[in-house]
Design a protein around this motif. Sequence first.
Motif, PDB file in Angstrom:
ATOM      1  N   TYR A  97       0.808  -1.214   0.000  1.00  0.00           N
ATOM      2  CA  TYR A  97       0.000   0.000   0.000  1.00  0.00           C
ATOM      3  C   TYR A  97       0.845   1.271   0.000  1.00  0.00           C
ATOM      4  O   TYR A  97       0.338   2.366  -0.237  1.00  0.00           O
ATOM      5  N   ALA A  98       2.156   1.137   0.255  1.00  0.00           N
ATOM      6  CA  ALA A  98       3.020   2.310   0.240  1.00  0.00           C
ATOM      7  C   ALA A  98       3.215   2.855  -1.165  1.00  0.00           C
ATOM      8  O   ALA A  98       3.511   4.041  -1.336  1.00  0.00           O
ATOM      9  N   ASP A  99       3.043   2.007  -2.165  1.00  0.00           N
ATOM     10  CA  ASP A  99       3.245   2.472  -3.540  1.00  0.00           C
ATOM     11  C   ASP A  99       2.098   2.110  -4.476  1.00  0.00           C
ATOM     12  O   ASP A  99       2.218   2.266  -5.694  1.00  0.00           O
ATOM     13  N   THR A 100       0.978   1.625  -3.918  1.00  0.00           N
ATOM     14  CA  THR A 100      -0.156   1.201  -4.741  1.00  0.00           C
ATOM     15  C   THR A 100      -1.456   1.659  -4.098  1.00  0.00           C
ATOM     16  O   THR A 100      -1.600   1.580  -2.868  1.00  0.00           O
TER      17      THR A 100
ATOM     18  N   GLU B 197      -3.584   0.551  15.915  1.00  0.00           N
ATOM     19  CA  GLU B 197      -2.465   1.395  15.504  1.00  0.00           C
ATOM     20  C   GLU B 197      -2.190   1.230  14.011  1.00  0.00           C
ATOM     21  O   GLU B 197      -1.047   1.239  13.558  1.00  0.00           O
ATOM     22  N   SER B 198      -3.249   1.114  13.248  1.00  0.00           N
ATOM     23  CA  SER B 198      -3.151   0.919  11.811  1.00  0.00           C
ATOM     24  C   SER B 198      -2.371   2.045  11.143  1.00  0.00           C
ATOM     25  O   SER B 198      -2.511   3.215  11.493  1.00  0.00           O
ATOM     26  N   HIS B 199      -1.547   1.680  10.165  1.00  0.00           N
ATOM     27  CA  HIS B 199      -0.693   2.638   9.450  1.00  0.00           C
ATOM     28  C   HIS B 199      -1.197   2.821   8.025  1.00  0.00           C
ATOM     29  O   HIS B 199      -1.849   1.951   7.448  1.00  0.00           O
ATOM     30  N   ASP B 200      -0.902   3.974   7.449  1.00  0.00           N
ATOM     31  CA  ASP B 200      -1.226   4.233   6.043  1.00  0.00           C
ATOM     32  C   ASP B 200      -0.377   5.395   5.561  1.00  0.00           C
ATOM     33  O   ASP B 200       0.482   5.912   6.299  1.00  0.00           O
ATOM     34  N   VAL B 201      -0.593   5.816   4.354  1.00  0.00           N
ATOM     35  CA  VAL B 201       0.059   6.994   3.797  1.00  0.00           C
ATOM     36  C   VAL B 201      -1.019   8.005   3.418  1.00  0.00           C
ATOM     37  O   VAL B 201      -2.178   7.638   3.220  1.00  0.00           O
ATOM     38  N   GLY B 202      -0.642   9.282   3.353  1.00  0.00           N
ATOM     39  CA  GLY B 202      -1.582  10.286   2.890  1.00  0.00           C
ATOM     40  C   GLY B 202      -2.247  11.066   4.008  1.00  0.00           C
ATOM     41  O   GLY B 202      -2.027  10.824   5.198  1.00  0.00           O
ATOM     42  N   PRO B 203      -3.108  12.024   3.628  1.00  0.00           N
ATOM     43  CA  PRO B 203      -3.702  12.954   4.599  1.00  0.00           C
ATOM     44  C   PRO B 203      -4.652  12.293   5.595  1.00  0.00           C
ATOM     45  O   PRO B 203      -4.757  12.736   6.739  1.00  0.00           O
TER      46      PRO B 203
ATOM     47  N   ALA C  77      -2.602  11.007   8.425  1.00  0.00           N
ATOM     48  CA  ALA C  77      -2.133  12.111   9.260  1.00  0.00           C
ATOM     49  C   ALA C  77      -3.247  12.609  10.180  1.00  0.00           C
ATOM     50  O   ALA C  77      -3.026  12.898  11.361  1.00  0.00           O
ATOM     51  N   TYR C  78      -4.453  12.676   9.646  1.00  0.00           N
ATOM     52  CA  TYR C  78      -5.618  13.084  10.435  1.00  0.00           C
ATOM     53  C   TYR C  78      -5.835  12.125  11.604  1.00  0.00           C
ATOM     54  O   TYR C  78      -6.043  12.549  12.744  1.00  0.00           O
ATOM     55  N   ASP C  79      -5.758  10.822  11.322  1.00  0.00           N
ATOM     56  CA  ASP C  79      -5.962   9.829  12.381  1.00  0.00           C
ATOM     57  C   ASP C  79      -4.871   9.909  13.444  1.00  0.00           C
ATOM     58  O   ASP C  79      -5.149   9.759  14.641  1.00  0.00           O
TER      59      ASP C  79
END
Length: 389
Positions: free
Chosen positions: A237-240, A265-271, A274-276
């Motif tokens: 998910y970091a590049d797709t 403590e789920s991780h992701d990329v993007g705004p 950051a909001y979470d």
Amino acid sequence: MRALCWEGVGKLAVRDVPEPQIRAEGDILVRVRASSVCGSDLHLINGYLPAMREGDILGHEFMGEVVETGPGVRRHRVGDRVVVGSVVACGGCWYCRTEQYSLCDNSNPQPVFTEKLWGHSPAGILGYSHAAGGYAGSHAEYIRVPFGDVGAFAVPDGVPDDSVVFASDAMPTGWMAADFCGLTGGEVVAVWGAGGVGQMAARSAQLLGAERVIMIDRFPDRLATAADRVGVETINYADTDVLEALREMTAGRGPDACIEAVGMESHDVGPTYAYDRVKQSARLQTDRPTSVRQAIMACRKGGTVSIVGVYAGLIDKFPLGAAMNKALVLRMGQMHAQRYIPMLLDRIAAGEIDPGYLATHPLPLEQGALGYELFEKKQDGCLRSVLHP
């Protein structure tokens, strides 16, 4: 005896603590031979569950040798090698009789906190804070196991300690995740999280009839291990774009079932991520639900979302409209260890599931803090650190 204890947010230390004693006629005392770290332990260590006290012994996924039994124990004798389910269950209440062991009415002696937070108190959990009963955990030389005839199971001969240890928690959690999907054969299943539970959920889905399993994570080594050991397809998910990729991989329909094996403590990329992070840091929400949102949005109409990642309280921006209007089935919960462990031990002995590869970092108990650091930071290809007292 020596034990790995919580010393405050983000701090662990090995201490000398009193040895456990038999307290009730159904107790057994177990000399711990292997005790795995677990992702849900990180929520405790990092202070997201406000029911920890300094000196609490961590650990809930373990196996060992029986060294003493209470007068009411019938199934176990001194010297037995056993694996113990992390969820404590009495075996006699209505929930236990209907095999909903993680909802046991009688195994949490400190129910007030969870009754106020969730409306009812579920079962106690070994080594999982005073919200879950205040039981001492398994990162120690010895542990007291309540209701030993219900929660401890004899290990088949020839099965290594560092393999069977995962039958305590990761395997039954993964199996329940797949079981909740209601698979009948030929389905496409997507799994969020390529850790121990996610990989066991993927293998379980295959054994229950899934035709394809797609795993979502961001660590290339974990995805490569899952592809090699379990035979899954992968998405980083970091590049797709996960939702777009799943639509393309399923001819636009979406997975038949989605398993969330990440947690609060789920991780992701993007705004959105950051909001979470900001809201969780400010305690305006207790959990980060990124992977749950994705699973609901990705799942096909009429499909099932199975949630076994641990969540504690409140989240924001939950896509209830998508779940309702797509007629999704949502199933979730702490695993019913006692329902699944005997069957899983048979499957391990038969070679249908071999979880031993998850034990990438065997360490002595004295290096427990290092084991958690390697595990949390995903260093050196760590899938699971297994501590050996």
